[in-house]
Design a protein around this motif. Structure first.
Motif, mmCIF file in Angstrom:
data_model
loop_
_atom_site.group_PDB
_atom_site.id
_atom_site.type_symbol
_atom_site.label_atom_id
_atom_site.label_comp_id
_atom_site.label_asym_id
_atom_site.label_seq_id
_atom_site.Cartn_x
_atom_site.Cartn_y
_atom_site.Cartn_z
ATOM 1 N N ARG A 132 -32.804 26.338 -45.419
ATOM 2 C CA ARG A 132 -32.305 25.755 -44.411
ATOM 3 C C ARG A 132 -31.438 24.457 -44.733
ATOM 4 O O ARG A 132 -31.933 23.597 -45.634
ATOM 5 C CB ARG A 132 -33.567 25.107 -43.229
ATOM 6 N N LEU A 133 -30.467 24.208 -44.017
ATOM 7 C CA LEU A 133 -29.507 23.046 -44.160
ATOM 8 C C LEU A 133 -30.405 21.992 -43.496
ATOM 9 O O LEU A 133 -30.776 21.877 -42.564
ATOM 10 C CB LEU A 133 -28.269 23.217 -43.560
ATOM 11 N N LEU A 134 -30.692 20.766 -44.488
ATOM 12 C CA LEU A 134 -31.527 19.814 -43.998
ATOM 13 C C LEU A 134 -30.375 18.322 -44.136
ATOM 14 O O LEU A 134 -29.474 18.359 -44.916
ATOM 15 C CB LEU A 134 -32.528 19.286 -44.986
ATOM 16 N N PRO A 135 -30.390 17.339 -43.248
ATOM 17 C CA PRO A 135 -29.597 16.159 -43.287
ATOM 18 C C PRO A 135 -29.680 15.225 -44.352
ATOM 19 O O PRO A 135 -30.731 14.750 -44.989
ATOM 20 C CB PRO A 135 -29.950 15.609 -42.029
ATOM 21 N N HIS A 136 -28.633 15.137 -45.054
ATOM 22 C CA HIS A 136 -28.699 14.065 -46.259
ATOM 23 C C HIS A 136 -26.986 13.936 -46.626
ATOM 24 O O HIS A 136 -26.101 14.481 -45.727
ATOM 25 C CB HIS A 136 -28.998 15.033 -47.492
ATOM 26 N N TRP A 137 -26.688 13.003 -47.471
ATOM 27 C CA TRP A 137 -25.250 12.633 -47.458
ATOM 28 C C TRP A 137 -24.438 13.658 -47.914
ATOM 29 O O TRP A 137 -23.125 13.580 -47.868
ATOM 30 C CB TRP A 137 -25.318 11.301 -48.700
ATOM 31 N N THR A 138 -24.995 14.765 -48.917
ATOM 32 C CA THR A 138 -24.406 15.651 -49.467
ATOM 33 C C THR A 138 -25.296 17.041 -48.827
ATOM 34 O O THR A 138 -26.252 16.891 -48.661
ATOM 35 C CB THR A 138 -24.166 15.488 -51.102
ATOM 36 N N PRO A 139 -24.436 17.992 -48.922
ATOM 37 C CA PRO A 139 -25.187 19.092 -48.279
ATOM 38 C C PRO A 139 -26.466 19.535 -49.173
ATOM 39 O O PRO A 139 -26.540 19.529 -50.370
ATOM 40 C CB PRO A 139 -24.278 20.488 -48.276
ATOM 41 N N ASN A 140 -27.730 19.796 -48.592
ATOM 42 C CA ASN A 140 -28.973 19.792 -49.049
ATOM 43 C C ASN A 140 -29.866 20.894 -48.470
ATOM 44 O O ASN A 140 -29.849 21.178 -47.227
ATOM 45 C CB ASN A 140 -29.807 18.616 -48.916
ATOM 46 N N ALA A 141 -30.188 21.990 -49.220
ATOM 47 C CA ALA A 141 -30.792 22.879 -48.913
ATOM 48 C C ALA A 141 -32.510 22.770 -49.006
ATOM 49 O O ALA A 141 -32.765 22.738 -50.103
ATOM 50 C CB ALA A 141 -30.525 24.347 -49.729
ATOM 51 N N GLY A 142 -33.109 22.734 -47.995
ATOM 52 C CA GLY A 142 -34.554 22.959 -48.302
ATOM 53 C C GLY A 142 -34.909 24.210 -48.574
ATOM 54 O O GLY A 142 -34.438 25.213 -48.187
ATOM 55 N N VAL A 143 -36.111 24.514 -48.981
ATOM 56 C CA VAL A 143 -36.427 25.909 -49.373
ATOM 57 C C VAL A 143 -37.813 26.208 -49.263
ATOM 58 O O VAL A 143 -38.715 25.236 -49.366
ATOM 59 C CB VAL A 143 -36.105 26.231 -51.019
ATOM 60 N N ARG A 144 -38.217 27.315 -48.654
ATOM 61 C CA ARG A 144 -39.534 27.729 -48.484
ATOM 62 C C ARG A 144 -39.692 29.171 -49.421
ATOM 63 O O ARG A 144 -38.982 29.899 -49.050
ATOM 64 C CB ARG A 144 -39.917 28.118 -47.134
ATOM 65 N N LEU A 145 -40.737 28.969 -49.967
ATOM 66 C CA LEU A 145 -41.039 30.108 -51.271
ATOM 67 C C LEU A 145 -42.464 30.664 -50.822
ATOM 68 O O LEU A 145 -43.431 30.182 -50.561
ATOM 69 C CB LEU A 145 -41.044 29.409 -52.691
ATOM 70 N N GLU A 146 -42.147 32.078 -50.517
ATOM 71 C CA GLU A 146 -43.384 32.711 -50.175
ATOM 72 C C GLU A 146 -43.591 33.989 -51.301
ATOM 73 O O GLU A 146 -42.814 34.537 -51.780
ATOM 74 C CB GLU A 146 -43.134 33.551 -48.939
#
Length: 248
Positions: A132-146
């Motif tokens: 998911r794209l999460l708010p930061h100064w530069t594009p940042n991808a949070g990740v969920r690992l299952e």
């Protein structure tokens, strides 16, 4: 699933420490999540560079990706028979600068770059990765690992966001950026998170445990843990090199 913290400092590494770097293992597969300043020496305490199976980078700030260069050098130059190219996953353009540190072409055979768009999902070895794209100064991808019925969510760097809660919904563990303890400076509130914020989001997501990471070197870990307990009543740890979290 096993999470081993290699480094967890935000912005720059404190003495004897390292920035963001996490080894996630399942069924013998080693996934390196972020590879910030000074994480490669910590990694090499656990396994040789050529035993890393894949790398996921949340965003292009150097405290999350700078040590990709020595990792690739170790794989390319440190063995008589270099291993197969290392799969590296990142947002488009996030690694351009770190991959340009060496002379053109020097490390081209050491990696295969897979650029993705935030919101995509795919398999990395035994893991299903959701981003998911999460708010930061530069594009940042949070990740969920299952994998194996277990889930680990990682924010990278982010400001407070409903997207964090959705990413972490029902996860066994949330590895959450917490640069500050109680309050983020006004000019950074959209882009960084406090431990108090992380505790609130962990409670909203109903996660099994909370691991605070990316504390700035002058943020007191005890104060951060105390701030997170204001909203979250589950198990709370502060990430530090050598911390191991097992999700059996």
């Amino acid at each position: 699933m096993r999470l081993t913290v290699l480094g967890a400092c935000g912005a720059w590494p404190a003495a004897g420490q390292a920035c963001s770097g996490f080894l996630v293992e399942r069924d013998g597969f080693r996934l390196l999540v972020d590879v910030g300043y000074a994480t490669v020496p910590r990694l090499l305490e656990h396994c040789p560079a050529n035993r890393v199976d894949a790398v996921f980078v949340s965003h292009g700030h150097p405290d999350h990706c700078a040590d990709l260069n020595p990792l690739l050098r170790a794989r390319s130059l440190g063995a008589a028979r270099p291993p197969r190219p290392l799969p590296v996953y990142s947002l488009a353009g996030a690694l351009d600068r770190v991959l340009a540190l060496d002379r053109p072409g020097m490390l081209d055979d050491a990696y295969t770059l897979h650029e993705f768009g935030a919101g995509e999902q795919w398999e990395i070895g035994p893991f299903r990765a959701y981003t998911r794209l999460l708010p930061h100064w530069t594009p940042n991808a949070g990740v969920r690992l299952e994998a194996g019925g277990r889930a680990l969510a990682y924010t990278g760097d982010t400001g407070p966001s409903p997207e964090v809660v959705e990413l972490a919904r029902g996860a066994d563990a949330l590895l959450a950026e917490a640069s500050f303890a109680d309050e983020v400076p006004e000019d950074s509130r959209h882009d960084l998170t406090s431990a108090a914020d992380a505790g609130r989001q962990a409670a909203q997501a109903g996660v099994g445990r909370l691991v605070l990471t990316h504390l700035f070197p002058d943020t007191d870990p005890d104060a951060a843990r105390a701030a997170a307990t204001g909203a979250y009543r589950g198990d709370i740890a502060v990430a530090a090199p050598g911390l191991v979290v097992d999700l059996p």
